[in-house]
Design a protein around this motif. Structure first.
Motif, PDB file in Angstrom:
ATOM      1  N   LEU A  40     -24.705 -32.136  -7.433  1.00 24.65           N
ATOM      2  CA  LEU A  40     -23.402 -32.130  -6.756  1.00 24.65           C
ATOM      3  C   LEU A  40     -23.528 -32.439  -5.272  1.00 24.65           C
ATOM      4  N   VAL A  41     -24.640 -32.036  -4.649  1.00 24.89           N
ATOM      5  CA  VAL A  41     -24.877 -32.458  -3.264  1.00 24.89           C
ATOM      6  C   VAL A  41     -24.976 -33.976  -3.204  1.00 24.89           C
ATOM      7  N   LEU A  42     -25.710 -34.553  -4.139  1.00 25.62           N
ATOM      8  CA  LEU A  42     -25.826 -36.012  -4.216  1.00 25.62           C
ATOM      9  C   LEU A  42     -24.467 -36.668  -4.392  1.00 25.62           C
ATOM     10  N   GLU A  43     -23.661 -36.124  -5.292  1.00 17.85           N
ATOM     11  CA  GLU A  43     -22.357 -36.709  -5.581  1.00 17.85           C
ATOM     12  C   GLU A  43     -21.462 -36.707  -4.349  1.00 17.85           C
ATOM     13  N   THR A  44     -21.432 -35.580  -3.636  1.00 19.88           N
ATOM     14  CA  THR A  44     -20.594 -35.484  -2.443  1.00 19.88           C
ATOM     15  C   THR A  44     -21.099 -36.391  -1.330  1.00 19.88           C
ATOM     16  N   THR A  61     -13.951 -43.045  -5.257  1.00 21.61           N
ATOM     17  CA  THR A  61     -14.118 -41.648  -5.649  1.00 21.61           C
ATOM     18  C   THR A  61     -14.295 -41.519  -7.161  1.00 21.61           C
ATOM     19  N   SER A  62     -13.467 -42.259  -7.917  1.00 20.79           N
ATOM     20  CA  SER A  62     -13.577 -42.219  -9.371  1.00 20.79           C
ATOM     21  C   SER A  62     -14.930 -42.753  -9.835  1.00 20.79           C
ATOM     22  N   VAL A  64     -17.803 -42.638  -8.166  1.00 23.93           N
ATOM     23  CA  VAL A  64     -18.832 -41.636  -7.876  1.00 23.93           C
ATOM     24  C   VAL A  64     -18.822 -40.540  -8.943  1.00 23.93           C
ATOM     25  N   ILE A  65     -17.634 -40.043  -9.270  1.00 29.85           N
ATOM     26  CA  ILE A  65     -17.536 -38.988 -10.280  1.00 29.85           C
ATOM     27  C   ILE A  65     -18.000 -39.498 -11.641  1.00 29.85           C
ATOM     28  N   GLY A  66     -17.524 -40.686 -12.035  1.00 32.43           N
ATOM     29  CA  GLY A  66     -17.855 -41.226 -13.347  1.00 32.43           C
ATOM     30  C   GLY A  66     -19.336 -41.509 -13.514  1.00 32.43           C
ATOM     31  N   ILE A  67     -19.952 -42.120 -12.494  1.00 29.67           N
ATOM     32  CA  ILE A  67     -21.375 -42.448 -12.605  1.00 29.67           C
ATOM     33  C   ILE A  67     -22.224 -41.187 -12.543  1.00 29.67           C
ATOM     34  N   ALA A  68     -21.801 -40.213 -11.747  1.00 26.55           N
ATOM     35  CA  ALA A  68     -22.535 -38.938 -11.731  1.00 26.55           C
ATOM     36  C   ALA A  68     -22.481 -38.259 -13.097  1.00 26.55           C
ATOM     37  N   ILE A 125     -18.446 -51.942  -6.051  1.00 27.13           N
ATOM     38  CA  ILE A 125     -18.319 -50.486  -5.958  1.00 27.13           C
ATOM     39  C   ILE A 125     -19.221 -49.802  -6.979  1.00 27.13           C
ATOM     40  N   LEU A 126     -19.155 -50.251  -8.218  1.00 26.68           N
ATOM     41  CA  LEU A 126     -19.931 -49.609  -9.277  1.00 26.68           C
ATOM     42  C   LEU A 126     -21.428 -49.751  -9.040  1.00 26.68           C
ATOM     43  N   LEU A 127     -21.857 -50.939  -8.610  1.00 23.37           N
ATOM     44  CA  LEU A 127     -23.284 -51.157  -8.396  1.00 23.37           C
ATOM     45  C   LEU A 127     -23.800 -50.319  -7.240  1.00 23.37           C
ATOM     46  N   LEU A 128     -23.049 -50.277  -6.147  1.00 23.14           N
ATOM     47  CA  LEU A 128     -23.505 -49.523  -4.986  1.00 23.14           C
ATOM     48  C   LEU A 128     -23.522 -48.028  -5.276  1.00 23.14           C
TER      49      LEU A 128
END
Length: 517
Positions: A40-44, A61-62, A64-68, A125-128
């Motif tokens: 979660l630290v990574l995600e934020t 934002t979506s 980051v959440i989805g890939i995490a 966005i998805l790749l980065l």
């Protein structure tokens, strides 16, 4: 017979342990709590890391959440699969060390790739985001099933063990989310957060490997050496961060910010937030308005009241504080109150952009929606809406309910000007004009002709009031400061807006409306 039958379930319930004794409960709890929290630290932090290159939009934002979540799913599956085929004791320390290496390498990887992948394209966005999150999050998510496998020595306690460790992992994730959002992001740059996490993971892996080697014997000597070698490689990878391009001068709680000097104007300063040009300030001449949209707002402010008369002006969004400084210079005695959610921008403005607070200009740190609601009715002559999350007006500041709050605080005869950015097919600006017109009796729109024709993206400035707008005077003033801008009103404006959606607190898809078709 009965005796033998009664003992059969007992024997089948004993898993024994081909992998040795369980980990101490405290160590098992720590590993699950720590690894889950690290995800979660990574995600934020990832949202801040990719923001300078692809923005901080709903899509980002979506992603980051989805890939995490995808990384958590794949990591949990892989960790469980490996735990059934190898002694988890040989895997835990390398998993932590590898996660530390991946976290450290994330910084230079995203910064180098970000220079190539700039923009709002979905693929970029998805790749980065995947570069920022996927590998370390997957490695960390493999830790919990490995620990669970080590703790399962009796089938009769499976539910208790799995439930306890699952709850501990969830608590770790919740704790990390709150600490990162409320403390770490406000106190430390993303670089420090990620490198600190990388070092913590690496050291935890090395310490765990050493402890397991001492308690389990020579069979873990090889993995411990591998962990040490990986740690060295991680340090080398983290060293790339020192030479990777950094788009920020400073990181505030909300933005990657940089101030650039105008090579053609020694006193000119441009404020970039997440690599987008947000404000221009002339330190020597506050009446100089470099960006076209600020000249349009200035033109409205110049004619909304007799020249030289003081105003009570409320600004939603500070940025570089260009317009408040302009009103202070052109209308002495004006009281400018600026609602700015990012206290770091206020500090940056005072350090580098000539902001001087006092009776005529006062910054209030907080969310504009909440602060406007606390303002007295009919207390302002002019309200300026210039708040952005990257390139879009924050959705809760773009709704009919917000427009009603703005209307409530404006005195009779006063006005509202709102800056909006949009691109063809111009769905957002049409909806925002419709939204403002649902509350105000008089509405007009200022923009370049090519933008109104849907040929290019641009800033648009909405002008609204319950009193007749001084549009003839606005046009005259625009002819002096920006002859290329036009004013759309009446039937022509209604035709431009058409049947556009009125945005409400219940439904305001501003990010989707801004996205090009």
């Amino acid at each position: 017979m009965n005796s033998a039958s009664s003992q059969t379930p007992v024997r089948s319930a004993q898993l024994g342990s081909a992998t040795g004794p369980a980990l101490p409960k405290g160590l098992a709890a720590f590993l699950v709590f720590f690894s889950s929290g690290a995800v979660l630290v990574l995600e934020t932090a990832a949202l801040r890391l990719v923001g300078p290159y692809v923005g901080v939009t709903l899509q980002v934002t979506s992603s980051v959440i989805g890939i995490a979540l995808a990384a958590i799913a794949y990591g949990a599956w892989a960790g469980g699969w490996l735990a059934d085929r190898r002694d988890p004791r040989t895997l835990l320390a390398p998993a932590l060390v590898l996660a530390g290496i991946a976290t450290a390498v994330t910084l230079p990887a995203v910064r180098y790739a970000g220079e190539v992948l700039r923009g709002g394209a979905a693929s970029a966005i998805l790749l980065l985001v995947a570069l920022a999150v996927f590998v370390p999050a997957m490695l960390l998510s493999a830790v919990t099933p490995m620990v669970v496998k080590l703790q399962l020595s009796d089938l009769r306690r499976t539910g208790q063990v799995v439930g306890r460790l699952s709850s501990i992992g969830t608590l770790g994730a919740v704790t990390a989310t709150l600490v990162t959002g409320f403390v770490l992001v406000a106190a430390l740059p993303s670089t420090v957060i990620l490198l600190g996490l990388a070092v913590s993971l690496g050291l935890s892996g090395l310490i765990l490997g050493g402890w397991l080697r001492r308690t389990a014997g020579e069979q873990l000597t090889g993995p411990a050496r591998v962990s040490a070698s990986l740690a060295v490689l991680g340090l080398l990878g983290a060293g790339l961060t020192t030479i990777a391009p950094n788009p920020c001068d400073i990181e505030t709680a909300y933005h990657c910010a940089r101030v650039e000097t105008d090579p053609g104007r020694a006193s000119g300063r441009t404020l970039l937030l997440n690599s987008a040009r947000h404000s221009y300030v002339d330190l020597a001449d506050p009446t100089h308005l470099e960006f076209a949209y600020t000249r349009w707002i200035g033109a409205v402010a110049d004619v909304i009241a007799p020249a030289g008369r003081r105003l009570d002006a409320l600004h939603l969004g500070g940025g570089g504080f260009t317009v408040p400084r302009y009103l202070t210079a052109t209308r002495p005695g004006t009281e400018n109150v600026v609602f700015e959610i990012d206290g770091g921008l206020v500090e940056l403005g005072e350090e580098k952009l000539g902001l001087r607070q006092g009776p005529e200009l006062r910054a209030v740190v907080g969310d504009a929606r909440m602060l406007v609601a606390a303002e007295a009715a009919e207390s302002q002559d002019l309200v300026v809406g210039d708040a952005f999350g990257h390139l879009v007006v924050p959705w809760h500041l773009a709704t009919r309910e917000m427009a009603a709050e703005v209307r409530r605080v404006i005195r009779p005869g006063g006005g509202y000007v709102q800056n909006v950015i949009d691109y063809p097919p111009l769905r957002l600006i049409r909806s925002e004009v419709a939204t403002v017109a649902a509350e105000f009796r008089q509405v007009a729109l200022i923009a370049p002709p090519a933008a109104l024709a849907g040929e290019q993206g641009s800033n648009f400035v909405i002008v609204a009031s319950d009193a007749p707008l001084p549009l003839a005077a606005v046009r005259d003033r625009l002819s002096e400061v920006d002859p290329g801008a036009v004013v759309l009103e009446g039937a022509a404006l209604q035709e431009f807006v058409g049947d556009a959606l009125v945005l409400t607190d219940d439904y305001a898809p501003v990010d989707q409306l801004l996205a090009t078709a």
